[in-house]
Design a protein around this motif. Sequence first.
Motif, PDB file in Angstrom:
ATOM      1  N   PRO A 299      41.354  29.237 -27.293  1.00  0.00           N
ATOM      2  CA  PRO A 299      42.086  30.206 -27.289  1.00  0.00           C
ATOM      3  C   PRO A 299      43.628  30.221 -27.907  1.00  0.00           C
ATOM      4  O   PRO A 299      43.964  29.110 -28.019  1.00  0.00           O
ATOM      5  CB  PRO A 299      42.219  30.723 -25.758  1.00  0.00           C
ATOM      6  N   ALA A 300      43.782  31.496 -28.461  1.00  0.00           N
ATOM      7  CA  ALA A 300      45.212  31.427 -29.274  1.00  0.00           C
ATOM      8  C   ALA A 300      46.171  31.016 -28.319  1.00  0.00           C
ATOM      9  O   ALA A 300      46.380  31.195 -27.020  1.00  0.00           O
ATOM     10  CB  ALA A 300      45.458  32.808 -29.582  1.00  0.00           C
ATOM     11  N   PRO A 301      47.236  30.197 -28.608  1.00  0.00           N
ATOM     12  CA  PRO A 301      47.608  29.826 -29.954  1.00  0.00           C
ATOM     13  C   PRO A 301      46.497  28.600 -30.651  1.00  0.00           C
ATOM     14  O   PRO A 301      46.826  28.120 -31.479  1.00  0.00           O
ATOM     15  CB  PRO A 301      48.944  29.401 -30.259  1.00  0.00           C
ATOM     16  N   ALA A 302      45.619  28.207 -29.966  1.00  0.00           N
ATOM     17  CA  ALA A 302      44.771  27.203 -30.237  1.00  0.00           C
ATOM     18  C   ALA A 302      45.366  25.885 -30.421  1.00  0.00           C
ATOM     19  O   ALA A 302      44.569  25.010 -31.096  1.00  0.00           O
ATOM     20  CB  ALA A 302      43.987  27.774 -31.546  1.00  0.00           C
ATOM     21  N   MET A 303      46.549  25.609 -29.823  1.00  0.00           N
ATOM     22  CA  MET A 303      47.071  24.161 -30.089  1.00  0.00           C
ATOM     23  C   MET A 303      47.729  24.274 -28.862  1.00  0.00           C
ATOM     24  O   MET A 303      48.374  25.031 -28.256  1.00  0.00           O
ATOM     25  CB  MET A 303      48.059  24.207 -31.305  1.00  0.00           C
ATOM     26  N   GLY A 304      47.774  22.787 -28.090  1.00  0.00           N
ATOM     27  CA  GLY A 304      48.399  22.577 -27.003  1.00  0.00           C
ATOM     28  C   GLY A 304      48.142  21.152 -26.576  1.00  0.00           C
ATOM     29  O   GLY A 304      47.869  20.371 -27.523  1.00  0.00           O
ATOM     30  N   THR A 305      48.164  20.724 -25.163  1.00  0.00           N
ATOM     31  CA  THR A 305      47.994  19.717 -24.601  1.00  0.00           C
ATOM     32  C   THR A 305      46.648  19.736 -23.589  1.00  0.00           C
ATOM     33  O   THR A 305      46.544  20.825 -23.174  1.00  0.00           O
ATOM     34  CB  THR A 305      49.011  18.952 -24.232  1.00  0.00           C
ATOM     35  N   LEU A 306      46.188  18.725 -23.259  1.00  0.00           N
ATOM     36  CA  LEU A 306      45.107  18.380 -22.318  1.00  0.00           C
ATOM     37  C   LEU A 306      45.675  17.638 -21.239  1.00  0.00           C
ATOM     38  O   LEU A 306      46.501  16.627 -21.221  1.00  0.00           O
ATOM     39  CB  LEU A 306      43.788  17.645 -22.636  1.00  0.00           C
ATOM     40  N   PHE A 315      43.425  22.834 -20.533  1.00  0.00           N
ATOM     41  CA  PHE A 315      43.973  23.026 -21.599  1.00  0.00           C
ATOM     42  C   PHE A 315      45.306  23.702 -21.256  1.00  0.00           C
ATOM     43  O   PHE A 315      45.202  24.799 -20.660  1.00  0.00           O
ATOM     44  CB  PHE A 315      43.167  23.887 -22.606  1.00  0.00           C
ATOM     45  N   LYS A 316      46.511  23.248 -21.637  1.00  0.00           N
ATOM     46  CA  LYS A 316      47.854  23.924 -21.522  1.00  0.00           C
ATOM     47  C   LYS A 316      48.464  24.314 -23.345  1.00  0.00           C
ATOM     48  O   LYS A 316      48.537  23.342 -23.844  1.00  0.00           O
ATOM     49  CB  LYS A 316      48.948  22.896 -21.061  1.00  0.00           C
ATOM     50  N   PRO A 317      48.096  25.616 -23.325  1.00  0.00           N
ATOM     51  CA  PRO A 317      48.612  26.036 -24.921  1.00  0.00           C
ATOM     52  C   PRO A 317      50.069  26.020 -24.982  1.00  0.00           C
ATOM     53  O   PRO A 317      50.853  26.020 -24.254  1.00  0.00           O
ATOM     54  CB  PRO A 317      47.870  27.399 -25.024  1.00  0.00           C
ATOM     55  N   LEU A 318      50.229  25.538 -26.339  1.00  0.00           N
ATOM     56  CA  LEU A 318      51.824  25.615 -26.847  1.00  0.00           C
ATOM     57  C   LEU A 318      52.480  27.063 -26.668  1.00  0.00           C
ATOM     58  O   LEU A 318      51.643  28.045 -26.669  1.00  0.00           O
ATOM     59  CB  LEU A 318      51.969  25.383 -28.091  1.00  0.00           C
ATOM     60  N   ALA A 319      53.833  26.979 -26.156  1.00  0.00           N
ATOM     61  CA  ALA A 319      54.364  28.342 -25.888  1.00  0.00           C
ATOM     62  C   ALA A 319      54.649  28.891 -27.416  1.00  0.00           C
ATOM     63  O   ALA A 319      54.681  28.357 -28.332  1.00  0.00           O
ATOM     64  CB  ALA A 319      55.672  28.093 -25.425  1.00  0.00           C
TER      65      ALA A 319
END
Length: 319
Positions: A299-306, A315-319
């Motif tokens: 899901p958007a923003p489709a970048m983050g960390t696990l 999944f923890k999306p970037l702010a």
Amino acid sequence: MDRRHFLGAGIAGATGLTFSSVWSQAAPNFGAPTLPATGYKRLKVGAMEVIALNDGALRRPLGEEFVRNAPLEQVKAMLASQNLPTDYVDIPFTPYLIVSGNTKFLIDTGFADNGPPTTGRLTVNLAAAGYKPEDIDHVIISHYHGDHINGLRKKDGSAMFPKAKLHVPAPEHAFWFDDTKMNAAPPAAKGAFENARRVMGSFAADQIVRFEPGAELAPGIRAEAAFGHTPGMCVFRVSSQDQHFVYVADVTNIPSLFARSPDWAVAFDMDAEMARQTRRRVFDMLVKDKTTMGGFHFPAPAMGTLEAAGSGYQFKPLA
């Protein structure tokens, strides 16, 4: 289910990806998928930049077939525990642009104008990020499912990225162009082979560079084997100045299900057990190293960390 059953189911699932309008037949009952207000997200990785580019999404009614080795009620319970709808799932499609100096690498393509009406947004979001299809120097393909390769050409047959060299995993290309494997596939699965051959066979031999897993495709961009979802799928590590980003392609489909429950098999995994092992291996590494990552169906923003969560990952999306 045994491995052979999963392989046949996975190839048939790939056919569904090829003719994705099938997915949306019942979708109007649930409305249109939610698309991000901003269709791209930038991330600096040392001297390089990674940009997630949304190509749209598809709203798919949730049925027994989507998760092949878990009861539907258990799947719905997992979604409900995250305050998500339980009658359908929204599946985003997110290619990634890597900018290294003056060179632009696009990883996977989405649909161009070949998919359902809620897809094909890559060009618009690429423009919003400041680029045109003609700016792309290289297109890197993770695997040959239709939502990853169909955007290489428009409906009229013209190249979407006319100046780009095409880089593909050698074992993936070999599988889909193997006549013996195509002839042995069940009838419902032949469309996936036909689509891969139609798209990839339209390029001249000197336009395609086949790479082996483990190869460095360019300074700071390395392919890593991630077999299971398809026989030759690769993920890609971007590294610069001791910073890293990993694009995990389809190691997991939507993470609210298949990261949280990594032993579940999505309909499109062609070798479910190998995909499961790959998922745990790759995700364990990302959690241990706290590496920033992104995935095609995230899901958007489709970048983050696990992060580790129960017996799976969150999944923890970037702010």
